[in-house]
Write a protein that holds these residues in place. Structure first.
Motif, PDB file in Angstrom:
ATOM      1  N   LEU A 230       0.834  -1.195   0.000  1.00  0.00           N
ATOM      2  CA  LEU A 230       0.000   0.000   0.000  1.00  0.00           C
ATOM      3  C   LEU A 230       0.874   1.252   0.000  1.00  0.00           C
ATOM      4  O   LEU A 230       1.992   1.256   0.510  1.00  0.00           O
ATOM      5  CB  LEU A 230      -0.907   0.011   1.235  1.00  0.00           C
ATOM      6  N   ASP A 231       0.387   2.301  -0.589  1.00  0.00           N
ATOM      7  CA  ASP A 231       1.054   3.608  -0.605  1.00  0.00           C
ATOM      8  C   ASP A 231       2.508   3.507  -1.088  1.00  0.00           C
ATOM      9  O   ASP A 231       3.445   3.961  -0.424  1.00  0.00           O
ATOM     10  CB  ASP A 231       1.025   4.243   0.788  1.00  0.00           C
TER      11      ASP A 231
ATOM     12  N   GLY B 138       0.101   8.048   5.186  1.00  0.00           N
ATOM     13  CA  GLY B 138      -0.312   6.819   4.522  1.00  0.00           C
ATOM     14  C   GLY B 138      -1.420   6.102   5.275  1.00  0.00           C
ATOM     15  O   GLY B 138      -1.937   6.582   6.293  1.00  0.00           O
ATOM     16  N   GLN B 139      -1.783   4.943   4.766  1.00  0.00           N
ATOM     17  CA  GLN B 139      -2.849   4.160   5.390  1.00  0.00           C
ATOM     18  C   GLN B 139      -2.380   3.454   6.667  1.00  0.00           C
ATOM     19  O   GLN B 139      -3.187   3.119   7.518  1.00  0.00           O
ATOM     20  CB  GLN B 139      -3.387   3.130   4.390  1.00  0.00           C
TER      21      GLN B 139
ATOM     22  N   ASP C  57      -0.183   3.632  10.172  1.00  0.00           N
ATOM     23  CA  ASP C  57       0.484   4.523  11.102  1.00  0.00           C
ATOM     24  C   ASP C  57       1.966   4.186  11.138  1.00  0.00           C
ATOM     25  O   ASP C  57       2.818   5.066  11.042  1.00  0.00           O
ATOM     26  CB  ASP C  57      -0.123   4.386  12.503  1.00  0.00           C
TER      27      ASP C  57
ATOM     28  N   GLY D 232      -2.590   0.267  11.824  1.00  0.00           N
ATOM     29  CA  GLY D 232      -3.274   1.018  10.800  1.00  0.00           C
ATOM     30  C   GLY D 232      -3.561   2.460  11.186  1.00  0.00           C
ATOM     31  O   GLY D 232      -3.678   2.800  12.362  1.00  0.00           O
ATOM     32  N   ARG D 233      -3.696   3.289  10.156  1.00  0.00           N
ATOM     33  CA  ARG D 233      -4.127   4.676  10.333  1.00  0.00           C
ATOM     34  C   ARG D 233      -5.530   4.867   9.757  1.00  0.00           C
ATOM     35  O   ARG D 233      -6.399   5.451  10.404  1.00  0.00           O
ATOM     36  CB  ARG D 233      -3.154   5.636   9.648  1.00  0.00           C
ATOM     37  N   SER D 234      -5.753   4.367   8.540  1.00  0.00           N
ATOM     38  CA  SER D 234      -7.083   4.520   7.930  1.00  0.00           C
ATOM     39  C   SER D 234      -8.081   3.642   8.674  1.00  0.00           C
ATOM     40  O   SER D 234      -7.742   2.578   9.200  1.00  0.00           O
ATOM     41  CB  SER D 234      -7.032   4.113   6.447  1.00  0.00           C
ATOM     42  N   SER D 235      -9.316   4.085   8.701  1.00  0.00           N
ATOM     43  CA  SER D 235     -10.349   3.341   9.436  1.00  0.00           C
ATOM     44  C   SER D 235     -10.548   1.953   8.848  1.00  0.00           C
ATOM     45  O   SER D 235     -10.764   0.980   9.582  1.00  0.00           O
ATOM     46  CB  SER D 235     -11.658   4.130   9.427  1.00  0.00           C
ATOM     47  N   GLN D 236     -10.436   1.827   7.516  1.00  0.00           N
ATOM     48  CA  GLN D 236     -10.613   0.527   6.877  1.00  0.00           C
ATOM     49  C   GLN D 236      -9.509  -0.436   7.302  1.00  0.00           C
ATOM     50  O   GLN D 236      -9.762  -1.599   7.641  1.00  0.00           O
ATOM     51  CB  GLN D 236     -10.613   0.678   5.354  1.00  0.00           C
ATOM     52  N   LEU D 237      -8.271   0.046   7.320  1.00  0.00           N
ATOM     53  CA  LEU D 237      -7.150  -0.817   7.682  1.00  0.00           C
ATOM     54  C   LEU D 237      -7.187  -1.185   9.158  1.00  0.00           C
ATOM     55  O   LEU D 237      -6.862  -2.313   9.537  1.00  0.00           O
ATOM     56  CB  LEU D 237      -5.827  -0.126   7.335  1.00  0.00           C
TER      57      LEU D 237
END
Length: 530
Positions: A223-224, A282-283, A285, A340-345
């Motif tokens: 990712l990213d 990024g997605q 953390d 993770g940082r994004s809520s989905q991840l």
């Protein structure tokens, strides 16, 4: 089978074996475990580590055993020690400091002086036993910075191997089967379980947009992939190369002193290296990898020595130590982590840490041959002190490592030959030079010394030049000596430059931690005569 097997995808037609250096790693290990800087009691450390042409000290047990022939009284000594390390590491344009303190028993010894002979020119013999540390592995480093090279990530140690075959040649199913809740058989499976490597979706439909685990597969991606990374590399080591030594020394006519010793050596080394990456906005953390290596070994070696005193004020000494033959065992384990940082991840990550099954590896190690020669000149017949100097030869080019752990004799032979080649290409024999002095005033002693240890490297490594790895050790000390006891304090200092690559890619994509470490040792030796 060990560190150099970074990942082996089993039961796949296109199994990938990702090499991380193998023979070079073991050549480095052999040097690390045998890079002696100074040994002995506070008295001998205070004069720069000189001991080959000095006698009457407990250090002779593990140093030049001929020095035991100078004893006319029995003695017990105890030498606690403290090591202070301060490391400054440069990484990706940033500098970070780290420090560590280690307390240990530098030496513990007992010397039994024999009765003088009345009817023989063999005047006296002594026997000694000691525990001593030849090398302390305590060290640490911390480095961090921003890496704008989007190809420079430890994940690229694994992704190219996964994608080395045709599209779809490595299936998602293979990684899934090797992954459980928080453990994995391979590093690749651990990365898959943490969403750090993701398969290409094949055969997606409106009702099944994510495809199936049996059709999805290579090429895998991260990712990213275009984001810069804030990276942090930390390293922490502990343990020691220590030995129990049994020595015998004898005195012929107060002129010639001969000795022999046998040692049972023990290596204990623990290392933890972590690389952590945080994609900028990024997605994730952050995510990373921790490599843990635990090594133990037991070995046996011999030392012979002689000291000759042609006149009262001058003596010369020499000693030779056989290689120590070690039986080694190591356990290597990797742990991967991701947050993770994004809520989905955050929802997808059911675990944040995955441990790869540990690997054990047994091997044998032959240490360098060592030989020393030197002299001591006594001022005022010894009443005012002395001057001493030593040259120590260390045959690093003769280090050897072998194993019978592989399935075939040819594989074992190839491994041994590969490590031997790496040793010869990377390391060279050296001659260390030491000089020191002691000034006496009644019962009081003042000491000083210096040692030059040239670089044992033939080549530049981890972007650190071979020449810059040489070291200069400065030491000093004070002491008191009476008929009943002795008490000595010593302090020594040197700095060294080292390099560490937290992961291995192409030269342009591999970042290097350049570390300058200042090392201070303080020792107190207390001895009682009886």
């Amino acid at each position: 089978m060990k560190r150099f097997l970074a990942g082996l995808l089993l039961a796949l037609p296109t199994s990938s074996l990702l090499a991380q250096g193998s023979a070079a790693e073991y050549a480095d290990d052999a040097f690390r475990y045998n890079d002696f800087v100074q040994q002995g009691s506070a008295r001998f450390r205070g004069v720069g580590g000189n001991q080959v042409a000095l006698g009457g000290d407990a250090s002779n047990i593990a140093g030049n055993p001929a020095g035991l022939g100078f004893y006319n009284r029995s003695e017990i000594t105890f030498s606690p020690s403290i090591n202070l390390t301060s490391a400054r590491s440069g990484f990706l344009g940033s500098t970070v400091d780290a420090s560590k303190t280690n307390f240990n028993i530098g030496q513990l010894s007992l010397v039994f002086a024999g009765e003088p002979s009345r009817n023989s020119r063999w005047r006296r013999s002594s026997f000694g036993i000691s525990y001593s540390q030849s090398l302390n592995f305590s060290s640490t480093s911390d480095a961090q910075g921003r890496n704008n090279n989007t190809n420079s990530t430890f994940l690229n140690e694994y992704i190219p191997g996964l994608n080395s075959g045709a599209p779809g040649s490595v299936k998602e199913r293979a990684l899934s089967d090797d992954f459980t809740v928080n453990t994995a058989r391979t590093p690749e499976a651990a990365l898959y379980g943490l969403f750090l490597v993701n398969p290409t979706v094949y055969g997606a439909t409106s009702t099944n947009p994510n495809g199936t685990i049996d059709t999805n597969g290579s090429p895998f991606y991260r990712l990213d992939p275009t984001l810069p990374l804030n990276q942090r590399a930390t390293s922490n080591q502990s343990g020691a190369n220590s030995q129990w030594t049994f020595a015998y020394g004898s005195n012929f006519d107060d002129k010639l002193y001969l000795g022999i010793s046998a040692n049972i050596s023990r290596i204990r080394y623990d290392s933890e290296n972590t690389i952590r990456e945080a994609p900028v906005n990024g997605q994730f953390d952050n995510y990373g990898r921790t490599n843990n290596l635990a090594v133990t070994g037991t070995g046996f070696g011999l030392t012979v020595g002689a000291i000759y005193r042609p006149v009262q004020s001058f003596q010369i000494g020499a000693s030779a130590s056989s290689p120590t033959f070690f039986s080694m065992k190591e356990t290597f384990q990797q742990t991967f982590f991701a947050f993770g940082r994004s809520s989905q991840l955050v929802r997808d990550l059911t675990v944040n840490s995955v441990a790869v099954d540990p690997n054990d590896f047994n091997y044998s190690m032959t240490t360098p041959f060592r030989a020393s020669g030197g002299f001591t000149y006594f001022l005022g017949g010894g009443k005012l002190g002395f001057l001493t100097a030593t040259a120590d030869y260390v045959g690093y080019g003769g280090m050897r490592i072998g194993t019978d752990a592989f399935n075939s004799t040819q594989s074992n032979t190839d491994f041994k030959n590969d490590v031997t080649s790496e040793v010869k290409n990377t390391y060279q024999n050296v001659v260390n030079v030491r000089a020191g002095a002691e000034i006496r005033a009644n019962m009081f002693r003042i000491r000083g010394g210096v040692a030059y240890l040239p670089s044992a490297y033939r080549i530049d490594l981890d972007r650190v030049s071979a020449d810059s790895r040489s070291r200069v050790l400065f030491s000093g000390g004070v002491g008191v000596r009476t008929d009943r006891f002795s008490f000595d304090l010593s302090g020594s200092y040197y700095n060294q430059k080292t390099g560490l690559s937290p992961y291995i890619l192409s030269d342009s994509d591999t970042p290097t931690v350049s570390t300058t470490t200042q090392r201070v040792n303080a020792m107190a030796s207390v001895g009682f005569f009886f």
